[in-house]
Motif scaffolding. Structure first.
Motif, PDB file in Angstrom:
ATOM      1  N   MET A  72       0.846  -1.174   0.000  1.00 46.05           N
ATOM      2  CA  MET A  72       0.000   0.000   0.000  1.00 46.05           C
ATOM      3  C   MET A  72       0.891   1.236   0.000  1.00 46.05           C
ATOM      4  SD  MET A  72      -2.764   1.301   2.845  1.00 46.05           S
ATOM      5  CE  MET A  72      -3.535  -0.275   2.877  1.00 46.05           C
ATOM      6  N   LYS A  73       0.500   2.224  -0.797  1.00 39.68           N
ATOM      7  CA  LYS A  73       1.307   3.430  -0.837  1.00 39.68           C
ATOM      8  C   LYS A  73       1.143   4.206   0.461  1.00 39.68           C
ATOM      9  CE  LYS A  73      -2.043   6.419  -3.166  1.00 39.68           C
ATOM     10  NZ  LYS A  73      -2.286   7.243  -4.320  1.00 39.68           N
ATOM     11  N   SER A  74       2.154   4.986   0.789  1.00 37.28           N
ATOM     12  CA  SER A  74       2.062   5.771   2.014  1.00 37.28           C
ATOM     13  C   SER A  74       1.121   6.943   1.797  1.00 37.28           C
ATOM     14  CB  SER A  74       3.447   6.258   2.439  1.00 37.28           C
ATOM     15  OG  SER A  74       3.973   7.128   1.461  1.00 37.28           O
ATOM     16  N   LEU A  75       0.458   7.357   2.845  1.00 38.19           N
ATOM     17  CA  LEU A  75      -0.506   8.443   2.768  1.00 38.19           C
ATOM     18  C   LEU A  75       0.146   9.747   3.206  1.00 38.19           C
ATOM     19  CD1 LEU A  75      -3.540   6.614   4.374  1.00 38.19           C
ATOM     20  CD2 LEU A  75      -3.066   6.970   1.954  1.00 38.19           C
ATOM     21  N   PRO A  76      -0.232  10.859   2.563  1.00 37.66           N
ATOM     22  CA  PRO A  76       0.326  12.140   2.982  1.00 37.66           C
ATOM     23  C   PRO A  76      -0.281  12.581   4.309  1.00 37.66           C
ATOM     24  CG  PRO A  76      -1.317  12.470   1.279  1.00 37.66           C
ATOM     25  CD  PRO A  76      -1.137  10.988   1.431  1.00 37.66           C
ATOM     26  N   ASP A  77       0.435  13.437   5.020  1.00 37.17           N
ATOM     27  CA  ASP A  77      -0.132  14.066   6.205  1.00 37.17           C
ATOM     28  C   ASP A  77      -1.293  14.945   5.758  1.00 37.17           C
ATOM     29  OD1 ASP A  77       1.694  12.956   7.961  1.00 37.17           O
ATOM     30  OD2 ASP A  77       3.087  14.637   7.792  1.00 37.17           O
ATOM     31  N   TYR A  78      -2.205  15.239   6.670  1.00 43.80           N
ATOM     32  CA  TYR A  78      -3.365  16.064   6.339  1.00 43.80           C
ATOM     33  C   TYR A  78      -2.939  17.371   5.675  1.00 43.80           C
ATOM     34  CZ  TYR A  78      -7.553  18.884   6.919  1.00 43.80           C
ATOM     35  OH  TYR A  78      -8.633  19.696   6.685  1.00 43.80           O
ATOM     36  N   LYS A  79      -1.944  18.022   6.241  1.00 42.11           N
ATOM     37  CA  LYS A  79      -1.496  19.317   5.713  1.00 42.11           C
ATOM     38  C   LYS A  79      -0.905  19.199   4.312  1.00 42.11           C
ATOM     39  CE  LYS A  79       3.022  19.193   8.043  1.00 42.11           C
ATOM     40  NZ  LYS A  79       3.756  18.719   6.927  1.00 42.11           N
ATOM     41  N   ASP A  80      -0.509  18.002   3.909  1.00 45.85           N
ATOM     42  CA  ASP A  80       0.122  17.794   2.609  1.00 45.85           C
ATOM     43  C   ASP A  80      -0.820  17.206   1.556  1.00 45.85           C
ATOM     44  OD1 ASP A  80       2.582  18.699   3.614  1.00 45.85           O
ATOM     45  OD2 ASP A  80       3.057  16.703   4.387  1.00 45.85           O
ATOM     46  N   LEU A  81      -2.107  17.075   1.891  1.00 46.26           N
ATOM     47  CA  LEU A  81      -3.049  16.544   0.904  1.00 46.26           C
ATOM     48  C   LEU A  81      -3.080  17.465  -0.310  1.00 46.26           C
ATOM     49  CD1 LEU A  81      -6.009  15.418   3.162  1.00 46.26           C
ATOM     50  CD2 LEU A  81      -4.632  13.947   1.681  1.00 46.26           C
ATOM     51  N   PRO A  82      -3.087  16.893  -1.509  1.00 44.07           N
ATOM     52  CA  PRO A  82      -3.112  17.728  -2.706  1.00 44.07           C
ATOM     53  C   PRO A  82      -4.445  18.458  -2.832  1.00 44.07           C
ATOM     54  CG  PRO A  82      -3.343  15.424  -3.300  1.00 44.07           C
ATOM     55  CD  PRO A  82      -3.079  15.465  -1.827  1.00 44.07           C
ATOM     56  N   PRO A  83      -4.423  19.676  -3.383  1.00 46.87           N
ATOM     57  CA  PRO A  83      -5.687  20.411  -3.543  1.00 46.87           C
ATOM     58  C   PRO A  83      -6.591  19.741  -4.570  1.00 46.87           C
ATOM     59  CG  PRO A  83      -3.873  21.585  -4.597  1.00 46.87           C
ATOM     60  CD  PRO A  83      -3.276  20.405  -3.881  1.00 46.87           C
ATOM     61  N   VAL A  84      -7.898  19.842  -4.333  1.00 47.53           N
ATOM     62  CA  VAL A  84      -8.899  19.327  -5.264  1.00 47.53           C
ATOM     63  C   VAL A  84      -9.762  20.524  -5.651  1.00 47.53           C
ATOM     64  CG1 VAL A  84     -10.844  17.757  -5.573  1.00 47.53           C
ATOM     65  CG2 VAL A  84      -8.882  17.050  -4.189  1.00 47.53           C
ATOM     66  N   GLU A  85      -9.808  20.824  -6.934  1.00 46.02           N
ATOM     67  CA  GLU A  85     -10.533  21.994  -7.420  1.00 46.02           C
ATOM     68  C   GLU A  85     -11.981  21.987  -6.958  1.00 46.02           C
ATOM     69  OE1 GLU A  85     -11.810  24.024 -11.654  1.00 46.02           O
ATOM     70  OE2 GLU A  85     -10.071  22.694 -11.603  1.00 46.02           O
ATOM     71  N   GLY A  86     -12.413  23.103  -6.377  1.00 46.25           N
ATOM     72  CA  GLY A  86     -13.790  23.257  -5.924  1.00 46.25           C
ATOM     73  C   GLY A  86     -14.098  22.623  -4.585  1.00 46.25           C
ATOM     74  N   MET A  87     -13.088  22.071  -3.930  1.00 45.38           N
ATOM     75  CA  MET A  87     -13.302  21.416  -2.645  1.00 45.38           C
ATOM     76  C   MET A  87     -12.427  22.068  -1.580  1.00 45.38           C
ATOM     77  SD  MET A  87     -15.531  19.134  -3.379  1.00 45.38           S
ATOM     78  CE  MET A  87     -15.570  18.010  -2.015  1.00 45.38           C
ATOM     79  N   PRO A  88     -12.839  22.016  -0.311  1.00 47.65           N
ATOM     80  CA  PRO A  88     -12.008  22.592   0.755  1.00 47.65           C
ATOM     81  C   PRO A  88     -10.751  21.765   0.976  1.00 47.65           C
ATOM     82  CG  PRO A  88     -13.883  21.441   1.694  1.00 47.65           C
ATOM     83  CD  PRO A  88     -14.067  21.428   0.201  1.00 47.65           C
ATOM     84  N   HIS A  89      -9.754  22.388   1.595  1.00 48.86           N
ATOM     85  CA  HIS A  89      -8.519  21.646   1.900  1.00 48.86           C
ATOM     86  C   HIS A  89      -8.856  20.444   2.777  1.00 48.86           C
ATOM     87  CE1 HIS A  89      -4.406  20.662   2.730  1.00 48.86           C
ATOM     88  NE2 HIS A  89      -4.741  20.555   3.998  1.00 48.86           N
TER      89      HIS A  89
END
Length: 68
Positions: free
Chosen positions: A1-18
């Protein structure tokens, strides 16, 4: 399984909140992932979780039926 980013490092999603994780499990050239964080429930994790069952009671997870 790939490692997950920290919450602060989640990539932006257009039209959605961080913090939105849409697309986090998508892979190039494959259909869009439909499970999201359910991908974390591997057979090994489920097998371990069974050990936590004490009563066998179940509950509904359908949110909208709770407030209708």
């Amino acid at each position: 399984m790939k490692s997950l980013p920290d919450y602060k490092d989640l990539p932006p999603v257009e039209g959605m909140p961080h913090g939105c994780a849409w697309g986090l499990w998508d892979e190039p050239g494959k259909p869009k992932d439909q499970l999201g964080t359910l991908n974390l429930l591997t057979p090994e994790i489920v097998k371990e979780a069974i050990k936590e069952v004490k009563t066998g009671e179940r509950c509904a997870l359908k949110y909208d039926s709770l407030w209708s």
